[in-house]
Design a protein around this motif. Structure first.
Motif, short mmCIF file in Angstrom:
data_model
loop_
_atom_site.label_atom_id
_atom_site.label_comp_id
_atom_site.label_asym_id
_atom_site.label_seq_id
_atom_site.Cartn_x
_atom_site.Cartn_y
_atom_site.Cartn_z
N ALA A 23 24.28 48.08 79.33
CA ALA A 23 24.28 49.39 79.98
C ALA A 23 22.84 49.90 79.99
O ALA A 23 22.12 49.74 78.99
CB ALA A 23 25.18 50.36 79.23
N PRO A 24 22.39 50.47 81.10
CA PRO A 24 20.98 50.90 81.19
C PRO A 24 20.53 51.78 80.03
O PRO A 24 19.40 51.65 79.55
CB PRO A 24 20.93 51.65 82.53
CG PRO A 24 22.00 51.00 83.34
CD PRO A 24 23.10 50.68 82.36
N GLN A 28 16.75 49.58 76.01
CA GLN A 28 15.66 49.66 75.03
C GLN A 28 16.14 49.41 73.61
O GLN A 28 15.43 48.82 72.80
CB GLN A 28 14.94 51.01 75.15
CG GLN A 28 14.10 51.13 76.41
CD GLN A 28 13.08 50.00 76.52
OE1 GLN A 28 12.36 49.67 75.59
NE2 GLN A 28 13.05 49.37 77.70
N GLU A 29 17.35 49.83 73.31
CA GLU A 29 17.94 49.57 71.99
C GLU A 29 18.07 48.06 71.76
O GLU A 29 17.75 47.55 70.68
CB GLU A 29 19.31 50.24 71.90
CG GLU A 29 20.06 49.99 70.61
CD GLU A 29 21.47 50.57 70.62
OE1 GLU A 29 22.14 50.42 69.58
OE2 GLU A 29 21.90 51.14 71.65
N LEU A 33 16.09 45.71 68.99
CA LEU A 33 16.81 44.85 68.06
C LEU A 33 16.32 43.40 68.15
O LEU A 33 16.07 42.76 67.14
CB LEU A 33 18.32 44.89 68.35
CG LEU A 33 19.14 43.87 67.56
CD1 LEU A 33 19.19 44.23 66.08
CD2 LEU A 33 20.53 43.74 68.13
N LEU A 34 16.16 42.90 69.37
CA LEU A 34 15.68 41.53 69.55
C LEU A 34 14.27 41.34 69.00
O LEU A 34 13.98 40.33 68.36
CB LEU A 34 15.74 41.14 71.03
CG LEU A 34 17.14 41.06 71.65
CD1 LEU A 34 17.05 40.89 73.16
CD2 LEU A 34 17.96 39.96 71.01
N ALA A 35 13.42 42.31 69.23
CA ALA A 35 12.04 42.24 68.71
C ALA A 35 12.05 42.25 67.18
O ALA A 35 11.34 41.48 66.54
CB ALA A 35 11.20 43.38 69.27
N GLN A 36 12.87 43.12 66.60
CA GLN A 36 12.96 43.20 65.15
C GLN A 36 13.52 41.89 64.57
O GLN A 36 13.00 41.36 63.59
CB GLN A 36 13.86 44.36 64.73
CG GLN A 36 14.03 44.48 63.23
CD GLN A 36 14.98 45.61 62.83
OE1 GLN A 36 15.56 46.29 63.68
NE2 GLN A 36 15.15 45.79 61.55
N ALA A 90 23.29 41.87 68.51
CA ALA A 90 22.92 41.91 69.93
C ALA A 90 24.17 41.84 70.81
O ALA A 90 24.26 42.53 71.83
CB ALA A 90 21.95 40.78 70.27
N ALA A 91 25.13 41.05 70.39
CA ALA A 91 26.37 40.91 71.17
C ALA A 91 27.19 42.19 71.18
O ALA A 91 28.00 42.40 72.08
CB ALA A 91 27.19 39.75 70.63
#
Length: 111
Positions: A23-24, A28-29, A33-36, A90-91
């Motif tokens: 969802a737009p 960013q969330e 999370l992926l970067a962390q 992430a899922a």
């Protein structure tokens, strides 16, 4: 030493392209999370080379372009409990997750 993605058809790496639908308002969330997860866990896994995250302009997709030294390194990471926690998180943010491994078969740099 900084390691960046190298797109080279002569280099035998496993390339993960993971397309997340989101969802737009949560794009960013998910990126955060992926970067962390990458900083805390993924980059410390054997065979990890790099990860890059791309955000679609419409806010509905996040692309993870990552490279591993081999498919086996990638598959071993999938069994790591710490990595699984991040992937499961992430899922819960994404509405669809489509990871695929690729090999670069052709590259055409400008220079």
């Amino acid at each position: 030493m900084t390691v960046t993605a190298s797109i080279d058809s002569t280099r035998p790496v496993a390339t993960l392209i993971n397309v997340f639908t989101v969802a737009p308002e949560r794009q960013q969330e998910l990126i955060a999370l992926l970067a962390q997860a990458t900083e805390e866990t993924m980059k410390h896994q054997p065979g990890f080379i790099c990860a890059n995250f791309h955000a679609s302009e419409d806010g509905q997709r996040v692309i993870n372009y990552a490279q591993w030294e081999s498919e086996q390194h990638y598959r071993t990471m999938l069994t790591n409990p710490e990595a699984r926690v991040h992937m499961d998180q992430a899922a819960t943010i994404a509405t669809d997750v489509q990871p695929r491994l690729f090999q670069v078969v052709s590259s055409h740099p400008k220079g």
